[in-house]
Design a protein around this motif. Structure first.
Motif, mmCIF file in Angstrom:
data_model
loop_
_atom_site.group_PDB
_atom_site.id
_atom_site.type_symbol
_atom_site.label_atom_id
_atom_site.label_comp_id
_atom_site.label_asym_id
_atom_site.label_seq_id
_atom_site.Cartn_x
_atom_site.Cartn_y
_atom_site.Cartn_z
ATOM 1 N N ILE A 142 -23.653 62.685 75.591
ATOM 2 C CA ILE A 142 -22.199 62.781 75.777
ATOM 3 C C ILE A 142 -21.881 63.362 77.154
ATOM 4 N N ALA A 143 -22.625 64.417 77.543
ATOM 5 C CA ALA A 143 -22.421 65.039 78.854
ATOM 6 C C ALA A 143 -22.704 64.041 79.970
ATOM 7 N N GLY A 144 -23.739 63.218 79.774
ATOM 8 C CA GLY A 144 -24.074 62.208 80.776
ATOM 9 C C GLY A 144 -22.967 61.180 80.926
ATOM 10 N N ARG A 145 -22.393 60.750 79.797
ATOM 11 C CA ARG A 145 -21.300 59.770 79.856
ATOM 12 C C ARG A 145 -20.061 60.378 80.511
ATOM 13 N N LEU A 146 -19.770 61.633 80.205
ATOM 14 C CA LEU A 146 -18.629 62.301 80.833
ATOM 15 C C LEU A 146 -18.839 62.432 82.333
ATOM 16 N N ASN A 147 -20.091 62.745 82.719
ATOM 17 C CA ASN A 147 -20.424 62.871 84.138
ATOM 18 C C ASN A 147 -20.170 61.553 84.858
ATOM 19 N N SER A 192 -18.186 59.144 83.920
ATOM 20 C CA SER A 192 -16.774 58.773 83.892
ATOM 21 C C SER A 192 -15.985 59.469 84.991
ATOM 22 N N ARG A 193 -16.511 60.567 85.517
ATOM 23 C CA ARG A 193 -15.813 61.304 86.574
ATOM 24 C C ARG A 193 -16.014 60.674 87.944
ATOM 25 N N LYS A 194 -16.923 59.717 88.027
ATOM 26 C CA LYS A 194 -17.127 59.033 89.310
ATOM 27 C C LYS A 194 -15.992 58.038 89.551
ATOM 28 N N LYS A 195 -15.556 57.960 90.806
ATOM 29 C CA LYS A 195 -14.494 57.025 91.165
ATOM 30 C C LYS A 195 -15.123 55.728 91.672
ATOM 31 N N HIS A 196 -14.530 54.607 91.267
ATOM 32 C CA HIS A 196 -15.033 53.300 91.673
ATOM 33 C C HIS A 196 -13.899 52.452 92.249
ATOM 34 N N ILE A 197 -14.287 51.495 93.089
ATOM 35 C CA ILE A 197 -13.362 50.453 93.534
ATOM 36 C C ILE A 197 -14.096 49.124 93.431
ATOM 37 N N VAL A 247 -18.115 49.429 93.239
ATOM 38 C CA VAL A 247 -18.712 50.349 94.204
ATOM 39 C C VAL A 247 -18.278 51.779 93.918
ATOM 40 N N VAL A 248 -19.241 52.704 93.928
ATOM 41 C CA VAL A 248 -18.944 54.124 93.732
ATOM 42 C C VAL A 248 -18.341 54.693 95.010
ATOM 43 N N VAL A 249 -17.256 55.436 94.875
ATOM 44 C CA VAL A 249 -16.614 56.100 96.012
ATOM 45 C C VAL A 249 -17.037 57.567 96.021
ATOM 46 N N LEU A 250 -17.635 58.022 97.104
ATOM 47 C CA LEU A 250 -18.106 59.404 97.195
ATOM 48 C C LEU A 250 -16.939 60.359 97.450
ATOM 49 N N PRO A 251 -17.021 61.604 96.959
ATOM 50 C CA PRO A 251 -15.944 62.588 97.156
ATOM 51 C C PRO A 251 -15.743 62.948 98.626
ATOM 52 N N ALA A 252 -14.594 63.578 98.917
ATOM 53 C CA ALA A 252 -14.249 63.923 100.297
ATOM 54 C C ALA A 252 -15.207 64.938 100.906
ATOM 55 N N ILE A 285 -28.304 64.536 93.444
ATOM 56 C CA ILE A 285 -27.599 65.718 93.921
ATOM 57 C C ILE A 285 -26.225 65.793 93.261
ATOM 58 N N PHE A 286 -25.784 67.027 92.975
ATOM 59 C CA PHE A 286 -24.442 67.238 92.439
ATOM 60 C C PHE A 286 -23.466 67.404 93.594
ATOM 61 N N ILE A 287 -22.394 66.601 93.581
ATOM 62 C CA ILE A 287 -21.319 66.724 94.571
ATOM 63 C C ILE A 287 -20.026 66.865 93.794
ATOM 64 N N ALA A 288 -19.313 67.964 94.016
ATOM 65 C CA ALA A 288 -18.078 68.265 93.274
ATOM 66 C C ALA A 288 -18.312 68.214 91.773
ATOM 67 N N GLY A 289 -19.496 68.698 91.351
ATOM 68 C CA GLY A 289 -19.808 68.802 89.936
ATOM 69 C C GLY A 289 -20.253 67.519 89.264
ATOM 70 N N VAL A 290 -20.423 66.448 90.041
ATOM 71 C CA VAL A 290 -20.843 65.162 89.481
ATOM 72 C C VAL A 290 -22.206 64.788 90.053
ATOM 73 N N ASN A 291 -23.083 64.276 89.192
ATOM 74 C CA ASN A 291 -24.441 63.919 89.595
ATOM 75 C C ASN A 291 -24.469 62.528 90.234
#
Length: 261
Positions: free
Chosen positions: A22-27, A29-34, A41-46, A97-103
């Protein structure tokens, strides 16, 4: 250990395993895509670049080209060690690597390029290893190119000596040309020889049904008509009748299309 204790341990294990899923799926889901063409494509955080600079340092004495920094944010046993694991199935080094709390899982080549250039890589762009060695992450060997341009840098496949010409021995006519652009594949007709498949590929790529940007991204062997000239000569030598194409080079075809716009 009693049977009751074993059953209790198993229940706890199953419960923890499900929580991890469940934690993996939540992780994820927090990734942004376009969407870029047909690709997601995964969009990396600022704050990606700042995080990478803090966590890693570039070192060409490392097999991966990258090391963990001495920063206290890294675990003690990692500091100064080589960063990245080789995925033998694809031949690239990757780091997690974790960036802004996302793996995130990133290729070390992308990490190196982003640190050097102090910016993230735009969607639809990929790292090209100039010498075609995927585990050679020296800075001089890395460049950012469109995905279609990276595809044409691949070596000839199988028994074919032409880039983009492939062979499938399950067929009576086994050779064909294939071009890829933004996640979509374009195929030629199947042919009996690699030379006639090259000409079939030429017909496909100058048919007007393939995006002009894909045509422009082809290797010089295609654009300058080197492959076409060689394939025509070989077909003539082998007694294979082929229709002579209208355009001798892709430059002529591109000029014709752009001139009619």
């Amino acid at each position: 250990m009693s049977i009751n204790q074993k059953e209790k341990n198993k229940r706890n294990y199953d419960k923890n395993k499900e929580l991890i899923k469940i934690a993996g799926r939540l992780n994820q889901s927090r990734k942004k895509h376009i969407m870029f063409g047909n690709l997601k494509v995964v969009v990396l955080p600022a704050d990606t670049i700042a995080t990478l600079r803090n966590r890693f340092k570039i070192d060409e004495t490392s097999e991966t080209g990258l090391r963990w920094s001495g920063s206290s944010v890294n675990r003690a046993h990692l500091r100064g060690g080589e960063a990245g694991c080789l995925y033998s199935s694809v031949g690239y080094y990757y780091v997690r690597i974790f960036i802004a709390g996302v793996n995130y899982q990133l290729s070390t080549a992308r990490v190196i390029w982003m640190i050097i250039n102090n910016k993230t890589i735009e969607p639809g762009m990929v790292i090209n290893h100039i010498n075609r060695k995927r585990d050679d992450n020296r800075i001089a060997n890395l460049e950012v190119v469109p995905m279609s341009a990276n595809n044409v840098n691949r070596a000839a496949t199988g028994l074919s000596t032409y880039k983009n010409v492939y062979v499938d021995y399950r067929r009576n006519y086994p050779f064909f040309a294939k071009f890829r652009f933004l996640g979509k594949h374009y195929y030629s007709k199947y042919a009996l020889s690699e030379d006639s498949a090259c000409i079939a590929g030429w017909e496909a790529i100058t048919s007007g049904k393939i995006p002009l940007e894909l045509v422009k991204s082809q290797s010089n062997e295609w654009k300058d008509g080197i492959y076409l000239k060689r394939a025509l000569a070989e077909c003539k030598k082998q007694g294979i009748a082929v229709k002579r194409p209208k355009f001798k080079t892709l430059h002529e075809y591109i000029a014709s299309v752009e001139g009619s716009c």
